[in-house]
Design an enzyme around this catalytic site. Structure first.
Site, PDB file in Angstrom:
ATOM      1  CE1 TYR A 126       0.978  18.020  66.275  1.00 44.91           C
ATOM      2  CE2 TYR A 126       0.882  16.387  68.023  1.00 44.91           C
ATOM      3  CZ  TYR A 126       1.608  17.110  67.093  1.00 44.91           C
ATOM      4  OH  TYR A 126       2.957  16.913  66.998  1.00 44.91           O
ATOM      5  CE1 TYR A 165       2.309  13.658  70.937  1.00 47.44           C
ATOM      6  CE2 TYR A 165       3.045  15.903  70.569  1.00 47.44           C
ATOM      7  CZ  TYR A 165       2.943  14.596  70.152  1.00 47.44           C
ATOM      8  OH  TYR A 165       3.487  14.217  68.950  1.00 47.44           O
ATOM      9  NE  ARG A 175       7.686  11.554  70.925  1.00 44.69           N
ATOM     10  CZ  ARG A 175       8.169  12.201  69.857  1.00 44.69           C
ATOM     11  NH1 ARG A 175       7.380  12.543  68.872  1.00 44.69           N
ATOM     12  NH2 ARG A 175       9.447  12.470  69.758  1.00 44.69           N
ATOM     13  CG  HIS A 178       7.801  16.910  68.649  1.00 42.36           C
ATOM     14  ND1 HIS A 178       7.285  16.277  69.765  1.00 42.36           N
ATOM     15  CD2 HIS A 178       6.927  16.660  67.647  1.00 42.36           C
ATOM     16  CE1 HIS A 178       6.159  15.672  69.433  1.00 42.36           C
ATOM     17  NE2 HIS A 178       5.919  15.896  68.149  1.00 42.36           N
ATOM     18  CG  HIS A 180       5.768  16.753  63.450  1.00 48.68           C
ATOM     19  ND1 HIS A 180       6.142  15.430  63.464  1.00 48.68           N
ATOM     20  CD2 HIS A 180       5.020  16.930  64.566  1.00 48.68           C
ATOM     21  CE1 HIS A 180       5.632  14.834  64.529  1.00 48.68           C
ATOM     22  NE2 HIS A 180       4.938  15.726  65.223  1.00 48.68           N
TER      23      HIS A 180
HETATM   24 FE   FE2 Z   1       4.111  15.375  67.178  1.00 51.64          FE
END
Ligand code: FE2
Length: 261
Positions: A126, A165, A175, A178, A180
């Site tokens: 991110y 990640y 995770r 995905h 959001h």
């Molecule tokens: Fe996330």
């Protein structure tokens, strides 16, 4: 990220998976269907400290307070739905289209509503000061986009498939990939924030956030379908994901107090 549970680093995936399995077994024994994530879900360590512990205080809002902000074509540029054209160069990764309909519990389209997304890049990174894991930032990818649904309740984004990640819930925690999503719906009671996943992800069984929705049918509602009719020749793969704001087939949502990564 801030690690709110000093013991969490000691837990292994095996221990977390055993906890997930025990809760799943308990859930199936109850025979009572759950459709939303559990607020307190021990394998997701920080959920224990963050969820609300008291009932919500019931207010009596005036009518005007029930209506959500209204966004129009003047506020949202159609180009904001393409996350691959926000910089001078093209981002690295699998270009893809994600599209679907936003509907209410009766299947009626939720028209001209703001849909916002945010996501990691192809390497699972991110653009965020607290994301320091050793995967490259893509200078051509910010990972944020938005659009309005059309007259049929349809949204459509062009983006890059996000990578999985690591996070600090337990040792070797990852995770599933995905995106959001945030939607306003037509009234504040329909506001939702959730995550969309990709079919067949091998990390589903291991992920305490995905598994905090204890019912498989409800979990499935967060998983997009690969759709070859959305895939375009020599350009982008395509995924379809519909969002239901209310009713028994409601898409599972995140609640206040959660910190869904
Ligand atoms: Fe996330």
């Amino acid at each position: 990220m801030i690690d709110t549970n000093p013991d969490s680093a000691a837990a292994t995936q095996q221990e977390i998976s055993a906890e997930i399995a025990a809760i799943e077994t308990g859930y199936q024994r109850t025979g009572i269907e759950e459709t939303q994530p559990r607020l307190e879900y021990a394998p997701y360590r920080s959920s224990l400290l963050r969820h609300p512990t008291k009932d919500l205080h019931h207010a009596d809002p005036e009518g005007v307070e029930l209506w959500t902000p209204c966004f129009s074509e003047r506020d949202v540029n159609p180009l904001e739905a393409d996350l691959t054209i926000q910089h001078a160069g093209e981002p690295i990764g699998e270009r893809m289209v994600v599209t679907g309909r936003v509907v209410d519990g009766d299947g009626r389209p939720v028209r001209r509503q703001l849909v916002e997304i945010w996501q990691a890049n192809a390497g699972g990174r991110y653009i965020h000061k607290r994301d320091r894991h050793p995967s490259a930032i893509d200078p051509n990818f910010t990972g944020v986009g938005r659009c309005l649904t059309d007259g049929d309740g349809r949204y459509r984004f062009t983006t890059i498939k996000p990578g999985p990640y690591p996070w600090k819930n337990h040792r070797n925690a990852w995770r599933p990939a995905h995106i959001h999503f945030s939607l306003f719906g037509t009234e504040f009671t329909q506001r939702m924030v959730t995550q969309m996943y990709f079919p067949g992800d091998p990390l589903f069984a291991l992920d305490p956030i995905y598994q905090s929705i204890t019912d498989q049918k409800a979990r499935d509602r967060l998983v997009a379908s690969y759709d070859h009719d959305v895939t375009t020749h020599e350009w982008a793969t395509g995924y379809r994901w519909d969002i239901v704001l209310t009713g028994t087939a409601r898409t599972p949502v995140e609640t206040a107090g959660g910190d869904r990564r």
